[in-house]
Design an enzyme around this catalytic site. Structure first.
Site, mmCIF file in Angstrom:
data_model
loop_
_atom_site.group_PDB
_atom_site.id
_atom_site.type_symbol
_atom_site.label_atom_id
_atom_site.label_comp_id
_atom_site.label_asym_id
_atom_site.label_seq_id
_atom_site.Cartn_x
_atom_site.Cartn_y
_atom_site.Cartn_z
ATOM 1 N N GLU A 128 0.963 -1.289 -0.011
ATOM 2 C CA GLU A 128 -0.008 -0.120 0.118
ATOM 3 C C GLU A 128 0.992 1.230 0.134
ATOM 4 O O GLU A 128 0.695 2.211 -0.881
ATOM 5 C CB GLU A 128 -0.786 -0.014 1.318
ATOM 6 C CG GLU A 128 -2.072 0.803 1.238
ATOM 7 C CD GLU A 128 -2.890 0.499 2.448
ATOM 8 O OE1 GLU A 128 -3.789 1.529 2.898
ATOM 9 O OE2 GLU A 128 -2.970 -0.601 2.744
ATOM 10 N N SER A 182 -2.328 7.868 7.884
ATOM 11 C CA SER A 182 -0.889 7.556 7.966
ATOM 12 C C SER A 182 -0.148 8.740 7.524
ATOM 13 O O SER A 182 -0.176 9.590 6.826
ATOM 14 C CB SER A 182 -0.493 6.444 6.824
ATOM 15 O OG SER A 182 -1.147 5.249 7.166
#
Ligand code: ADP
Length: 361
Positions: A128, A182
């Site tokens: 990812e 994130s």
């Protein structure tokens, strides 16, 4: 093989489709009818089923991927609709093609079996964060108008988007605000680390906003927030000190997420105040709370890493200038102008693009 990259996230599935425009006569003759139909279906429509959308304003023409020239299309649908998406793909004949699709995001694991069973597709899975960074760097260098910042973020009359030259990007912080958040420190194309994150992200905003206001979609939540006033919900410096609190150089109406005496939703312990606020105010307060918290964590990360440029991405920023301007203001204000908040036009699609780029099947 049509060229797809998918990022199957916790809330949204992002699908990028590369339409080659340099197909030779031989290639066209060899191409099966189903493939041509799928291409036609994807490129002639901008809505698919009830919930699939193509973001036509993001389409990129005349780009080169793996040596081929073509157009990149950007499509999204709620991950909760995966069943309907697969049924639609099946109805278009996808299962008759021998195909591998490159995919990233948690859903690449969760739905792998469904892809195989429903449409006979194998998923080539990619990391990812690798995908996010590859995709972002590729799109940023390919599209000259990709990167921008907000000038005068607190003044509606003067505030506007300004193109930013990101040709020498390193180091920078990459803050991906999806369902969760994130935070990566990026030092080079293959040199990055995940330094932090928070579970209070876009999913939290949407979940809380639906609970508090009864709204049913992200678009509705943002629209409500645009008409609301968070200072009727939050406890402000002036509520506590009775005016500007000069010692800390804080204007009285500022909700400072990194100033612990102030609190988001702090007025809502009072029944009277609760009765006086609108859905719009609650939506705005939720948006401001989540955004300021992300801004505050980001600022600490930037300080720790001694990095001055922060790129914010992720679909939380979709149709959400309120949060972008808040982040722009927060970065600038709390760092005395040393931190710069940057934004990218294809905000939520980099993971999908990145895994398409990494595919070499
Ligand atoms: P993920 O990969 O976790 O799904 P995204 O980058 O796609 O993350 O961002 C998801 C967030 O984007 C949602 O939590 C919500 O805040 C926001 N969002 C933007 N547009 C939509 C939409 N049409 N439907 C649902 N959420 C949306």
């Amino acid at each position: 093989m049509p060229w797809f990259g998918m990022d199957i996230g916790g809330t949204l599935s992002k699908l990028v489709y590369f339409e080659p425009k340099d197909i030779t006569r031989d290639e066209a003759d060899a191409e099966v009818e189903t493939l041509k139909n799928i291409r036609r279906y994807l490129t002639k429509n901008s809505a698919y089923g009830k919930t699939g959308h193509r973001d036509t304003h993001l389409q990129m023409n005349n780009i080169t991927i793996h040596g081929r020239k073509g157009t990149l299309h950007f499509i999204r649908f709620p991950t909760s609709e995966m069943g309907n998406f697969l049924a639609l793909a099946k109805s278009k004949g996808m299962a008759t093609l021998v195909t591998t699709v490159c995919a990233t995001g948690g859903g690449a694991f969760k739905f792998e079996e469904n892809f195989k069973r429903e449409v006979n597709m194998s998923l080539a899975k990619f990391d990812e964060l690798d995908s996010l960074i590859h995709g972002m760097l590729y799109i940023e260098t390919t599209n000259s108008h990709e990167c921008y910042y907000w000038s005068n973020p607190t003044d509606d009359a003067l505030c506007h988007k300004v193109p930013y030259d990101f040709s020498e990007p390193y180091p920078f912080l990459l803050v991906n605000i999806g369902s969760g958040v994130s935070i990566l420190a990026v030092y080079g194309p293959n040199n990055y680390k995940r330094i932090s994150g928070t579970s209070l992200g876009g999913g939290t905003f949407l979940g809380l906003c639906c609970l508090l206001t009864g709204c049913n979609s992200f678009e509705e939540a943002i629209e409500l927030a645009a008409g609301g006033d968070s200072t009727r919900v939050d406890k402000l410096v002036k509520d506590i000190y009775g005016g500007d609190y000069d010692r800390f150089d804080l204007p009285g109406d500022l909700v400072a997420s990194s100033f612990p005496q102030l609190c988001s939703f702090g007025q809502m312990n009072s029944k009277e105040r609760r009765n006086a606020v609108s859905k719009e105010d609650l939506a705005r307060a939720t948006l401001v709370t989540i955004t300021n918290n992300i801004g505050s964590i980001t600022r600490m990360c930037a300080l720790n890493e001694k990095i001055e440029r922060v790129v914010f991405v992720g679909n939380f920023l979709r149709v959400n200038p309120i949060s972008m301007k808040l982040l722009a203001y927060a970065m600038d204000y709390w760092s005395n102008g040393t931190l710069k908040a940057l934004f990218l036009e294809h905000e939520g699609y980099f993971g999908a693009v990145g895994c398409l780029l990494q595919f070499n099947g």
